[in-house]
Design a protein around this motif. Structure first.
Motif, PDB file in Angstrom:
ATOM      1  N   LEU A 155       0.818  -1.215   0.000  1.00  0.00           N
ATOM      2  CA  LEU A 155       0.000   0.000   0.000  1.00  0.00           C
ATOM      3  C   LEU A 155       0.851   1.265   0.000  1.00  0.00           C
ATOM      4  O   LEU A 155       0.343   2.356  -0.267  1.00  0.00           O
ATOM      5  N   ILE A 156       2.132   1.135   0.344  1.00  0.00           N
ATOM      6  CA  ILE A 156       3.113   2.198   0.142  1.00  0.00           C
ATOM      7  C   ILE A 156       4.332   1.554  -0.508  1.00  0.00           C
ATOM      8  O   ILE A 156       4.371   0.331  -0.699  1.00  0.00           O
ATOM      9  N   SER A 157       5.326   2.342  -0.832  1.00  0.00           N
ATOM     10  CA  SER A 157       6.503   1.830  -1.538  1.00  0.00           C
ATOM     11  C   SER A 157       7.142   0.655  -0.809  1.00  0.00           C
ATOM     12  O   SER A 157       7.272   0.648   0.409  1.00  0.00           O
ATOM     13  N   ARG A 158       7.600  -0.323  -1.579  1.00  0.00           N
ATOM     14  CA  ARG A 158       8.262  -1.487  -1.013  1.00  0.00           C
ATOM     15  C   ARG A 158       9.602  -1.132  -0.368  1.00  0.00           C
ATOM     16  O   ARG A 158      10.162  -1.929   0.387  1.00  0.00           O
ATOM     17  N   ARG A 159      10.115   0.066  -0.623  1.00  0.00           N
ATOM     18  CA  ARG A 159      11.369   0.474   0.009  1.00  0.00           C
ATOM     19  C   ARG A 159      11.225   0.523   1.529  1.00  0.00           C
ATOM     20  O   ARG A 159      12.211   0.379   2.245  1.00  0.00           O
ATOM     21  N   PHE A 160       9.994   0.703   2.009  1.00  0.00           N
ATOM     22  CA  PHE A 160       9.769   0.747   3.448  1.00  0.00           C
ATOM     23  C   PHE A 160       9.920  -0.631   4.101  1.00  0.00           C
ATOM     24  O   PHE A 160       9.872  -0.745   5.318  1.00  0.00           O
ATOM     25  N   THR A 161      10.098  -1.672   3.284  1.00  0.00           N
ATOM     26  CA  THR A 161      10.282  -3.022   3.833  1.00  0.00           C
ATOM     27  C   THR A 161      11.730  -3.475   3.767  1.00  0.00           C
ATOM     28  O   THR A 161      12.033  -4.596   4.161  1.00  0.00           O
ATOM     29  N   GLN A 162      12.616  -2.629   3.269  1.00  0.00           N
ATOM     30  CA  GLN A 162      14.025  -3.013   3.174  1.00  0.00           C
ATOM     31  C   GLN A 162      14.591  -3.247   4.572  1.00  0.00           C
ATOM     32  O   GLN A 162      14.572  -2.361   5.419  1.00  0.00           O
ATOM     33  N   VAL A 163      15.115  -4.445   4.806  1.00  0.00           N
ATOM     34  CA  VAL A 163      15.625  -4.835   6.115  1.00  0.00           C
ATOM     35  C   VAL A 163      17.139  -4.978   6.050  1.00  0.00           C
ATOM     36  O   VAL A 163      17.666  -5.666   5.168  1.00  0.00           O
ATOM     37  N   ASN A 164      17.838  -4.345   6.974  1.00  0.00           N
ATOM     38  CA  ASN A 164      19.286  -4.486   7.048  1.00  0.00           C
ATOM     39  C   ASN A 164      19.624  -5.932   7.407  1.00  0.00           C
ATOM     40  O   ASN A 164      19.160  -6.433   8.437  1.00  0.00           O
ATOM     41  N   ARG A 193      22.150  -7.323   8.661  1.00  0.00           N
ATOM     42  CA  ARG A 193      22.928  -7.513   9.887  1.00  0.00           C
ATOM     43  C   ARG A 193      22.088  -7.236  11.130  1.00  0.00           C
ATOM     44  O   ARG A 193      22.090  -8.006  12.087  1.00  0.00           O
ATOM     45  N   THR A 194      21.341  -6.123  11.127  1.00  0.00           N
ATOM     46  CA  THR A 194      20.567  -5.737  12.309  1.00  0.00           C
ATOM     47  C   THR A 194      19.122  -6.213  12.260  1.00  0.00           C
ATOM     48  O   THR A 194      18.421  -6.154  13.265  1.00  0.00           O
ATOM     49  N   LEU A 195      18.659  -6.671  11.087  1.00  0.00           N
ATOM     50  CA  LEU A 195      17.275  -7.115  10.890  1.00  0.00           C
ATOM     51  C   LEU A 195      16.271  -6.013  11.241  1.00  0.00           C
ATOM     52  O   LEU A 195      15.210  -6.270  11.808  1.00  0.00           O
ATOM     53  N   THR A 196      16.614  -4.777  10.916  1.00  0.00           N
ATOM     54  CA  THR A 196      15.728  -3.642  11.134  1.00  0.00           C
ATOM     55  C   THR A 196      15.475  -2.931   9.807  1.00  0.00           C
ATOM     56  O   THR A 196      16.331  -2.944   8.919  1.00  0.00           O
ATOM     57  N   PRO A 197      14.309  -2.276   9.653  1.00  0.00           N
ATOM     58  CA  PRO A 197      13.990  -1.558   8.415  1.00  0.00           C
ATOM     59  C   PRO A 197      14.685  -0.194   8.378  1.00  0.00           C
ATOM     60  O   PRO A 197      14.170   0.799   8.894  1.00  0.00           O
ATOM     61  N   SER A 198      15.840  -0.114   7.765  1.00  0.00           N
ATOM     62  CA  SER A 198      16.701   1.072   7.859  1.00  0.00           C
ATOM     63  C   SER A 198      16.138   2.280   7.109  1.00  0.00           C
ATOM     64  O   SER A 198      16.032   3.380   7.675  1.00  0.00           O
ATOM     65  N   PHE A 199      15.790   2.115   5.829  1.00  0.00           N
ATOM     66  CA  PHE A 199      15.248   3.232   5.044  1.00  0.00           C
ATOM     67  C   PHE A 199      14.008   3.803   5.724  1.00  0.00           C
ATOM     68  O   PHE A 199      13.859   5.014   5.884  1.00  0.00           O
ATOM     69  N   ASN A 200      13.160   2.912   6.129  1.00  0.00           N
ATOM     70  CA  ASN A 200      11.924   3.240   6.834  1.00  0.00           C
ATOM     71  C   ASN A 200      12.220   4.104   8.073  1.00  0.00           C
ATOM     72  O   ASN A 200      11.578   5.139   8.308  1.00  0.00           O
ATOM     73  N   THR A 201      13.202   3.689   8.865  1.00  0.00           N
ATOM     74  CA  THR A 201      13.536   4.387  10.108  1.00  0.00           C
ATOM     75  C   THR A 201      14.029   5.804   9.841  1.00  0.00           C
ATOM     76  O   THR A 201      13.656   6.750  10.544  1.00  0.00           O
ATOM     77  N   VAL A 202      14.856   5.971   8.823  1.00  0.00           N
ATOM     78  CA  VAL A 202      15.386   7.296   8.486  1.00  0.00           C
ATOM     79  C   VAL A 202      14.271   8.235   8.039  1.00  0.00           C
ATOM     80  O   VAL A 202      14.189   9.386   8.485  1.00  0.00           O
ATOM     81  N   ILE A 203      13.398   7.757   7.167  1.00  0.00           N
ATOM     82  CA  ILE A 203      12.301   8.597   6.681  1.00  0.00           C
ATOM     83  C   ILE A 203      11.375   9.008   7.817  1.00  0.00           C
ATOM     84  O   ILE A 203      10.991  10.180   7.947  1.00  0.00           O
ATOM     85  N   ALA A 204      10.999   8.051   8.667  1.00  0.00           N
ATOM     86  CA  ALA A 204      10.118   8.362   9.796  1.00  0.00           C
ATOM     87  C   ALA A 204      10.763   9.397  10.712  1.00  0.00           C
ATOM     88  O   ALA A 204      10.103  10.335  11.178  1.00  0.00           O
ATOM     89  N   ALA A 205      12.059   9.257  10.971  1.00  0.00           N
ATOM     90  CA  ALA A 205      12.749  10.190  11.862  1.00  0.00           C
ATOM     91  C   ALA A 205      12.795  11.596  11.284  1.00  0.00           C
ATOM     92  O   ALA A 205      12.613  12.582  12.009  1.00  0.00           O
ATOM     93  N   VAL A 206      13.021  11.709   9.993  1.00  0.00           N
ATOM     94  CA  VAL A 206      13.068  13.033   9.358  1.00  0.00           C
ATOM     95  C   VAL A 206      11.729  13.741   9.486  1.00  0.00           C
ATOM     96  O   VAL A 206      11.654  14.925   9.844  1.00  0.00           O
ATOM     97  N   VAL A 207      10.636  13.025   9.229  1.00  0.00           N
ATOM     98  CA  VAL A 207       9.298  13.627   9.316  1.00  0.00           C
ATOM     99  C   VAL A 207       8.978  14.031  10.748  1.00  0.00           C
ATOM    100  O   VAL A 207       8.494  15.141  11.022  1.00  0.00           O
ATOM    101  N   VAL A 208       9.241  13.144  11.692  1.00  0.00           N
ATOM    102  CA  VAL A 208       8.971  13.437  13.103  1.00  0.00           C
ATOM    103  C   VAL A 208       9.813  14.622  13.575  1.00  0.00           C
ATOM    104  O   VAL A 208       9.327  15.504  14.297  1.00  0.00           O
ATOM    105  N   ALA A 209      11.069  14.682  13.152  1.00  0.00           N
ATOM    106  CA  ALA A 209      11.945  15.784  13.556  1.00  0.00           C
ATOM    107  C   ALA A 209      11.435  17.121  13.022  1.00  0.00           C
ATOM    108  O   ALA A 209      11.495  18.142  13.718  1.00  0.00           O
ATOM    109  N   LEU A 210      10.931  17.140  11.805  1.00  0.00           N
ATOM    110  CA  LEU A 210      10.388  18.377  11.234  1.00  0.00           C
ATOM    111  C   LEU A 210       9.187  18.867  12.041  1.00  0.00           C
ATOM    112  O   LEU A 210       9.063  20.053  12.346  1.00  0.00           O
TER     113      LEU A 210
END
Length: 499
Positions: A358-367, A369-386
């Motif tokens: 329902l949104i871009s598949r880039r939000f499912t990219q999992v690192n 090594r850490t098994l965390t969604p990295s791209f997703n985390t960066v985008i969410a943080a930028v929006v929240v910070a703004l």
């Protein structure tokens, strides 16, 4: 096992009503998966970390002027509504232990359109909550700097721009401490869920210790006169305050967002949700009582209560700045955990929505090594910070509440729907008092919802218009379920192993 595919588009009505099947005992999706590393205790601390601090450290100055001394009952009303909803969450989380929380439950129980609306609710809920807490944290950080080092960050860099009704603007340019906090949380989340959970647990224990200190000192200044006119604000004031307070129970939903990353989720999720609720409600009520024991309700409307009010109470009670400084330091350390967990919840919901297409598949990219969604985390943080850097907290509190209340209502309705549509679904935890409990949960949430101000509903409505517009422009065409002819083709009995 293979699924049948569709070559042509579905009719709109069929697409909006289609539901995701409840599938797979160990894998709930054919796509990306997150690592199961969290324990029950860490998950409980996630719930407490996202909750205690948000309501108590900041919202007394918002809710006491509305309800007066009866704000104690407002906390109980909000806690009761949250408790009923917590039981509903526990049942669904134990049955469908995946990322996405309310959004995922709605997709399974009520269909794609409801899931999209709930996705909008929870994204608003988590994004604004993380921003609101970061803004409040900035005030405590500035007070700590002033009390320990003798200087403060200039207003231009510690508060956001506030338009005045008379055309004169107040405030600063950017709330820099709030922005820095969000990005520190982002860096920690990028290291992995296990590391984040460990740091969160430490910060939560510090937080609880600081609040116990406040309770003990607050009660030493007990004045029964502060409780005169207990019901002066009436029922309307109590429920209005409960609506403002309710956002602080977001931690219960945050537990459910971790469903895909916890060991033994069928047992751990219900225990963590109920355990977090008990801890949160107890602490909230005791801190509210201690605050009113030390200060009259009118004090919470004054400027001193707006910025790090609990620290000011300790300073006034003890006649020393030491205890207030300790509480401010504890708040600076521990409220970090609120932003951390709410930002975490935001990323896991985005992950679930992206996995469904329902949104871009880039939000499912999992690192890997850490098994965390990295791209997703960066985008969410930028929006929240703004949002945190540019929007005053006064504009954020009630917006969080409306998203939380709608989400809690849908979870309760989802329990009823799945009991009817999937009576044989494996339910390691079942709510007591069914169907009365989920019905009461919905009624309690609706009761608080109707008391929220009109501007909050307007903002919420405009946000849903944006969400639905995006769905019809993008999500509808890219949904993963577009490629499935018969949804039962991808379903398995819950007791079977993966193919």
């Amino acid at each position: 096992m293979s699924a049948s595919t569709r070559s042509g588009p579905l009719p709109l009505g069929t697409q909006l009503a289609r539901r995701k099947p409840v599938v797979f005992r160990h894998r709930h999706h054919p796509g990306e998966e997150l690592g199961r590393t969290l324990t029950t205790f860490q998950l409980t601390m996630f719930g407490v970390g996202a909750t205690v601090g948000t309501g108590i450290f900041f919202v007394l100055s918002e809710s006491v002027p509305e309800a007066g001394p009866a704000v104690v009952l407002s906390f109980l009303i909000a806690g009761l509504a949250a408790g009923l909803s917590a039981l509903c969450y526990a049942e669904l989380a134990s049955s469908i232990p995946v990322s996405g929380s309310t959004y995922s439950y709605a997709y399974h129980a009520m269909g794609e359109l409801v899931a999209v609306i709930i996705a909008g609710c929870v994204l608003l809920e988590y994004g604004v909550a993380a921003s609101a807490v970061a803004v409040g944290w900035s005030g405590y950080f500035n007070e700590l700097l002033d009390s320990t080092l003798g200087f403060e960050i200039p207003q231009a860099l510690s508060t956001s721009f506030i338009p005045g009704s008379d055309g004169e603007a107040t405030g600063g340019v950017l709330n820099l401490p709030a922005v820095v906090l969000v990005f520190l949380c982002m860096l920690l989340l990028l290291r992995g869920a296990t590391e984040s959970a460990r740091i969160n647990t430490i910060m939560v224990l510090i937080k609880l210790g600081v609040l116990i200190l406040f309770i003990v000192i607050g009660f030493t200044a007990f004045d029964a006169d502060h409780f005169d006119g207990f019901f002066g604000a009436g029922l309307g004031g109590m429920t209005a305050a409960a609506g403002t307070i309710f956002f602080s129970f977001i931690g219960l939903d945050a537990v459910a967002t971790a469903g895909e990353e916890v060991k033994d989720p069928q047992r751990a999720l219900p225990r963590a949700i109920v355990g977090a609720l008990v801890i949160v409600t107890t602490v909230y009520v005791l801190v509210a009582l201690a605050g009113l024991a030390a200060k009259p309700a009118s004090w919470f409307s004054e400027d001193a209560a707006q910025d790090a009010g609990l620290s000011q109470i300790l300073n006034d009670v003890t006649g020393s700045t030491i205890w207030g400084t300790i509480l401010a330091a504890g708040a600076v350390i521990s409220i970090f955990s609120v932003t951390l967990v709410t930002l975490y919840g935001q990323t896991r919901i985005l992950f679930a929505i992206g996995r469904d297409g329902l949104i871009s598949r880039r939000f499912t990219q999992v690192n890997p090594r850490t098994l965390t969604p990295s791209f997703n985390t960066v985008i969410a943080a930028v929006v929240v910070a703004l949002i945190a850097g540019l929007v005053p907290s006064d504009y954020l509190w009630d917006t969080v509440s409306i998203g939380t209340l709608v989400a809690f209502s849908v979870v309760a309705i989802g329990v009823i729907v799945l009991r009817r549509t999937h009576p044989d679904l494996e339910r390691p935890f079942t709510i007591p008092g069914y169907p009365v409990t989920p019905v009461l949960a919905v009624l309690a949430c609706v009761w608080i919802l109707v008391e929220l101000p009109g501007i909050t509903w307007l903002i919420f409505g405009l946000w849903l218009v944006v969400v639905l517009a995006f769905y019809f422009a993008y999500g509808r065409r890219h949904a993963v379920l577009n490629h499935v002819v018969d949804l039962e083709d991808i379903a398995e009995p819950r007791g079977d192993e993966d193919d």
